[in-house]
Design a protein around this motif. Sequence first.
Motif, PDB file in Angstrom:
ATOM      1  N   PHE A 280      20.323  54.547  19.932  1.00 30.51           N
ATOM      2  CA  PHE A 280      21.052  55.444  20.825  1.00 30.51           C
ATOM      3  C   PHE A 280      20.240  55.626  22.105  1.00 30.51           C
ATOM      4  CE2 PHE A 280      23.869  57.942  17.621  1.00 30.51           C
ATOM      5  CZ  PHE A 280      24.508  56.760  17.291  1.00 30.51           C
ATOM      6  N   LEU A 281      20.939  55.647  23.221  1.00 30.32           N
ATOM      7  CA  LEU A 281      20.283  55.569  24.523  1.00 30.32           C
ATOM      8  C   LEU A 281      19.508  56.825  24.904  1.00 30.32           C
ATOM      9  CD1 LEU A 281      23.130  53.696  26.404  1.00 30.32           C
ATOM     10  CD2 LEU A 281      20.894  52.777  25.793  1.00 30.32           C
ATOM     11  N   HIS A 282      19.755  57.932  24.225  1.00 28.53           N
ATOM     12  CA  HIS A 282      19.002  59.143  24.558  1.00 28.53           C
ATOM     13  C   HIS A 282      17.730  59.255  23.726  1.00 28.53           C
ATOM     14  CE1 HIS A 282      21.149  60.310  20.954  1.00 28.53           C
ATOM     15  NE2 HIS A 282      20.462  61.433  20.876  1.00 28.53           N
ATOM     16  N   LEU A 283      17.496  58.305  22.827  1.00 27.02           N
ATOM     17  CA  LEU A 283      16.307  58.340  21.977  1.00 27.02           C
ATOM     18  C   LEU A 283      15.224  57.427  22.544  1.00 27.02           C
ATOM     19  CD1 LEU A 283      18.069  58.144  18.494  1.00 27.02           C
ATOM     20  CD2 LEU A 283      17.269  60.194  19.692  1.00 27.02           C
ATOM     21  N   THR A 284      14.002  57.896  22.510  1.00 28.20           N
ATOM     22  CA  THR A 284      12.897  57.125  23.085  1.00 28.20           C
ATOM     23  C   THR A 284      11.971  56.534  22.025  1.00 28.20           C
ATOM     24  OG1 THR A 284      11.599  59.165  23.293  1.00 28.20           O
ATOM     25  CG2 THR A 284      12.910  58.480  25.207  1.00 28.20           C
ATOM     26  N   THR A 285      12.055  57.016  20.803  1.00 25.84           N
ATOM     27  CA  THR A 285      11.180  56.501  19.754  1.00 25.84           C
ATOM     28  C   THR A 285      11.976  55.632  18.781  1.00 25.84           C
ATOM     29  OG1 THR A 285      11.545  58.495  18.407  1.00 25.84           O
ATOM     30  CG2 THR A 285       9.652  58.496  19.893  1.00 25.84           C
ATOM     31  N   GLU A 286      11.286  54.714  18.171  1.00 26.27           N
ATOM     32  CA  GLU A 286      11.918  53.806  17.217  1.00 26.27           C
ATOM     33  C   GLU A 286      12.518  54.579  16.054  1.00 26.27           C
ATOM     34  OE1 GLU A 286      10.707  49.577  15.174  1.00 26.27           O
ATOM     35  OE2 GLU A 286       9.326  51.269  14.852  1.00 26.27           O
ATOM     36  N   GLN A 287      13.753  54.229  15.694  1.00 26.47           N
ATOM     37  CA  GLN A 287      14.407  54.838  14.557  1.00 26.47           C
ATOM     38  C   GLN A 287      14.069  54.080  13.276  1.00 26.47           C
ATOM     39  OE1 GLN A 287      16.420  57.885  15.284  1.00 26.47           O
ATOM     40  NE2 GLN A 287      14.875  57.393  16.817  1.00 26.47           N
ATOM     41  N   GLU A 288      14.199  54.741  12.145  1.00 21.23           N
ATOM     42  CA  GLU A 288      13.797  54.154  10.877  1.00 21.23           C
ATOM     43  C   GLU A 288      14.522  52.834  10.614  1.00 21.23           C
ATOM     44  OE1 GLU A 288      11.524  53.837   7.493  1.00 21.23           O
ATOM     45  OE2 GLU A 288      11.361  55.337   9.093  1.00 21.23           O
ATOM     46  N   TRP A 289      15.822  52.773  10.917  1.00 23.17           N
ATOM     47  CA  TRP A 289      16.584  51.555  10.614  1.00 23.17           C
ATOM     48  C   TRP A 289      16.093  50.366  11.424  1.00 23.17           C
ATOM     49  CZ3 TRP A 289      19.208  48.951  14.416  1.00 23.17           C
ATOM     50  CH2 TRP A 289      19.534  49.660  15.585  1.00 23.17           C
ATOM     51  N   GLU A 290      15.566  50.613  12.616  1.00 19.34           N
ATOM     52  CA  GLU A 290      15.132  49.519  13.483  1.00 19.34           C
ATOM     53  C   GLU A 290      13.976  48.722  12.889  1.00 19.34           C
ATOM     54  OE1 GLU A 290      15.067  50.403  17.871  1.00 19.34           O
ATOM     55  OE2 GLU A 290      15.172  52.461  17.114  1.00 19.34           O
ATOM     56  N   LYS A 291      13.223  49.336  11.983  1.00 22.97           N
ATOM     57  CA  LYS A 291      12.068  48.662  11.407  1.00 22.97           C
ATOM     58  C   LYS A 291      12.476  47.489  10.519  1.00 22.97           C
ATOM     59  CE  LYS A 291       9.456  53.011  11.326  1.00 22.97           C
ATOM     60  NZ  LYS A 291       8.832  54.048  10.445  1.00 22.97           N
ATOM     61  N   HIS A 292      13.669  47.593   9.919  1.00 29.34           N
ATOM     62  CA  HIS A 292      14.042  46.600   8.920  1.00 29.34           C
ATOM     63  C   HIS A 292      15.385  45.919   9.167  1.00 29.34           C
ATOM     64  CE1 HIS A 292      10.788  48.443   6.680  1.00 29.34           C
ATOM     65  NE2 HIS A 292      11.405  49.607   6.707  1.00 29.34           N
ATOM     66  N   TYR A 293      16.279  46.577   9.909  1.00 28.43           N
ATOM     67  CA  TYR A 293      17.663  46.110   9.942  1.00 28.43           C
ATOM     68  C   TYR A 293      18.115  45.705  11.339  1.00 28.43           C
ATOM     69  CZ  TYR A 293      17.573  48.313   5.374  1.00 28.43           C
ATOM     70  OH  TYR A 293      17.236  48.674   4.092  1.00 28.43           O
ATOM     71  N   ALA A 294      19.146  44.885  11.355  1.00 27.72           N
ATOM     72  CA  ALA A 294      19.705  44.404  12.619  1.00 27.72           C
ATOM     73  C   ALA A 294      20.596  45.435  13.271  1.00 27.72           C
ATOM     74  CB  ALA A 294      20.498  43.123  12.370  1.00 27.72           C
ATOM     75  N   TYR A 295      21.083  46.388  12.502  1.00 22.02           N
ATOM     76  CA  TYR A 295      21.915  47.436  13.074  1.00 22.02           C
ATOM     77  C   TYR A 295      21.924  48.659  12.166  1.00 22.02           C
ATOM     78  CZ  TYR A 295      25.758  45.655  10.026  1.00 22.02           C
ATOM     79  OH  TYR A 295      26.540  45.258   8.975  1.00 22.02           O
ATOM     80  N   MET A 296      22.395  49.758  12.703  1.00 22.00           N
ATOM     81  CA  MET A 296      22.454  51.019  11.971  1.00 22.00           C
ATOM     82  C   MET A 296      23.712  51.034  11.107  1.00 22.00           C
ATOM     83  SD  MET A 296      22.741  54.905  13.494  1.00 22.00           S
ATOM     84  CE  MET A 296      24.525  54.805  13.634  1.00 22.00           C
TER      85      MET A 296
ATOM     86  N   THR B  10       9.199  39.795   4.504  1.00 25.59           N
ATOM     87  CA  THR B  10       8.795  41.195   4.360  1.00 25.59           C
ATOM     88  C   THR B  10       9.034  41.624   2.924  1.00 25.59           C
ATOM     89  OG1 THR B  10      10.911  42.323   4.755  1.00 25.59           O
ATOM     90  CG2 THR B  10       9.718  41.527   6.696  1.00 25.59           C
ATOM     91  N   GLN B  11       8.641  42.848   2.621  1.00 24.55           N
ATOM     92  CA  GLN B  11       8.878  43.424   1.302  1.00 24.55           C
ATOM     93  C   GLN B  11      10.199  44.196   1.252  1.00 24.55           C
ATOM     94  OE1 GLN B  11       6.795  42.801  -1.373  1.00 24.55           O
ATOM     95  NE2 GLN B  11       5.916  41.397   0.139  1.00 24.55           N
TER      96      GLN B  11
ATOM     97  N   THR C 137      15.609  36.196   9.436  1.00 25.61           N
ATOM     98  CA  THR C 137      16.314  35.176   8.664  1.00 25.61           C
ATOM     99  C   THR C 137      15.877  35.283   7.214  1.00 25.61           C
ATOM    100  OG1 THR C 137      16.566  33.666  10.516  1.00 25.61           O
ATOM    101  CG2 THR C 137      16.593  32.693   8.315  1.00 25.61           C
ATOM    102  N   ALA C 138      16.820  35.166   6.308  1.00 22.27           N
ATOM    103  CA  ALA C 138      16.516  35.281   4.884  1.00 22.27           C
ATOM    104  C   ALA C 138      16.689  33.924   4.216  1.00 22.27           C
ATOM    105  CB  ALA C 138      17.434  36.307   4.231  1.00 22.27           C
ATOM    106  N   ASP C 139      15.651  33.487   3.513  1.00 20.90           N
ATOM    107  CA  ASP C 139      15.751  32.298   2.668  1.00 20.90           C
ATOM    108  C   ASP C 139      16.215  32.744   1.291  1.00 20.90           C
ATOM    109  OD1 ASP C 139      14.873  30.550   4.661  1.00 20.90           O
ATOM    110  OD2 ASP C 139      12.771  30.988   4.200  1.00 20.90           O
TER     111      ASP C 139
END
Length: 815
Positions: free
Chosen positions: A459-475, A744-745, A772-774
């Motif tokens: 979201f454009l008003h947020l300046t810090t990385e969100q939890e979902w961004e660490k692992h996923y392509a989208y929320m 990743t784990q 990418t997932a094998d």
Amino acid sequence: MRKKISYAIWASLLPFCLASCEDTTNSFQQEAKSTESTHPAPLASENALVISAQQKMAVLETKMAQAEAQNIDVTREETVMWFAKEFLKFADWDEKNEAAVEKAFSYYAPYRDKSKELAKELPDFERSKVNDILDAGISELDLVLNGGIKRRPVNKVDWQNIEVAENMLKSNSKPIFLYDYFSKTVGQPLTNKAVYNDHLGAIYHGGENLYPVDHDRAINSFLLKEDGSYDQALLDEVTQIDGSNVGFLIYWNMGVPQWIEKREPEVRKGRSLFTGYDIDNPLIRDTWGKIARDTGELTRGKKVTQLGYILANEPHWFSESDHWSHQFKEMNDISSYTLNNFRDWLKDKYAGEIAALNNNWQSDFSSFETVQIIIPIDKNTQGTPIWYDWNRYHMDRSISWFSHLQDELRKGNPEADTHLKIMPNMFSENNRSHGIDVEALTELTSFIGDDAKAAEKRFLHLTTEQEWEKHYAYMWEELSLSYDFMESVAPNKIHVNSESHFLSASWWRDLDTSVEYVENVYWLATLQGMDANMAWFWARDPDGSFEDRLEGELNFFDPALAGSFAGSVNQQPHIANAYTQVMYDLNSFSEEVIALRKQRRPVRMFYSETSAINKKTHMSQQFKMYEKLFFDGFPMGFTTQKIIEKQDNSQWDNIIVYKTEFVTTAELLALQSYLDQGGTVIIDSPQSLSKDEYGNPHKNTLKASKGKLVQLDGKQTLAQLRAVALEYAQSGLPDITLVENNGTQHKGVRWQVVKQADGSYLVSLLNLGKQTADITLALRDGKSIKVIDLFTENKLNTQLSLPSKGVKLLKVVAN
């Protein structure tokens, strides 16, 4: 496979959009007519991107003719061509009306500072994306013509002959997933094929003119005069709707006629953002009761009601202190009617014992008739009895209101199907002061209804990385968590997302949204239950200009609407095309999708509204456990007291209780009854199920009885809890195994498996992860397998790679 779009501005996050709504007095239309572009626009014939697109269209047309000569379906290419032509026209309009486009960008706060630059770049951006979709179309059709892939013909929607079946929509006797835009360029008739067609969708909406004032074509209280007669002109707009295509009607609850306000001075007390009056007011209930009865009778049997009556737009009544909604006068106080109803509710809850209430609330009221409460309630009281009592009553009163509306509607139209446009974050987020009991309201209506959102970018008003961004392509949290819950509550109901918000929201959008995201999120939502969706929104007139609502003074009560055009699907040919293409794909495989949706949910999480009301972070905690079990080859499920009591308990193998400290006695008894029938309950720690709704220790605890009670000590990790849940669900796990390696784990591939009548297996793979997932597929019994890609009919290896946001639908056969 192609990708799809759905533009959506999540209108309920209105406070975040306030900054984008300043300076709303200038007219786009006037500026377009009076102001020349700041730089001379080249003629279309001189533009290299246009020339390139025209050449590619000629190539594609030639290949389409070759395909048709070979009896190859070219519906997909017809749509590519249609969007290419439309957006070249739109780009020309945007270039000639640069000042108006700049103004449109300026209404959206994150784009305001670069609105001039964006307006200047937009025409060639659109032309570039037109070239991209033509390139992709040519490339795919080449593969078809050369025999590189085989694809199914598109299962086109027969918009005028939709069957509303028991738990699905059908077209030509096959399951169908309907698609359209919630709002289409206002004022265009259903007969205008530039707006209503297979490319844009053709659901008819019986209420879409959401003007700054309260009068609109939706069913509203301005229909009724004080003498009990109707405003015939407004009534005609509801009853004389074109009856050609499938559609829906909506109850628009914003306004209150002056005659009601004169008779009921309190009528605005307890209002909310999109419900402009007190739902406990007797005159309001009588007025809406009559309107529901009469409009139900007058529209009975019409095609425009096939997708139901939407009883409310995004209902919520946030009632806690310091909430963003209060600037819109939401629940700033309550009426005497609401207070008296609360007193009656308390009297019943405490069995007429005022001493019991005083002991609980630490108060000294002399009787229930003297009970007082300050609303908005202090958010710091969460976890106390007064907080629980108010918020449980608050939910019960909205259930009463919607029950009343539905009951009166069905007096006029006994066959009326209904749903509510429930914002799924009412369930997925932690707040419970909003008065929305998602389970009860999903049970109440005949369809599941919502307007779920997802987001490819932060979201454009947020300046810090969100939890979902660490692992996923989208929320995806809100979408998946809420859909699995609602489908668990009502597994046999049609599911209508009447304002899908998968491609933008108040605080996120991206002109270069990826088509891969569109494809993935729409497959995910449809696999999780969605039968029809109306994306927000189509705002271009056929000549490329803005629709009527976006011309003139943009001084909307809903400030999100003013900035909604900027960065929308109306500026993204690749996304507009992707939206339709992915719906074509879903409908080509509609029977397979339905088969996957019928897959059993062997592991169920226990959900307690009691804990959700009392705890500040209950849903955040629940998602962690849900997420851990989301990638194991089956759809996740939920149980509640009502689900246990009303549904076949053999439909799941175990119930896992996670960080659920507060439950009512009735909830505890439901779990005990499941154990008494031989069920398995896994409890994460002694703290779970230990307290009643007021925080008092329960006198009784669960007993194994005929079942299995797995009581853990609270020291287990989420991974260990997952292992226990899977251990007690072995018989419900798929015959296919999947091993994912993405470096990743953290797992990212959501997969499902259904055994077919011929002994083969249908396997769905969606990579939500960033990497990418094998993937390695195998049969649990060790037999060798053959893997076929159903999208291309090509054979695959048992080891394959799936890129981030990739989608696969496979047939697996034992050799």
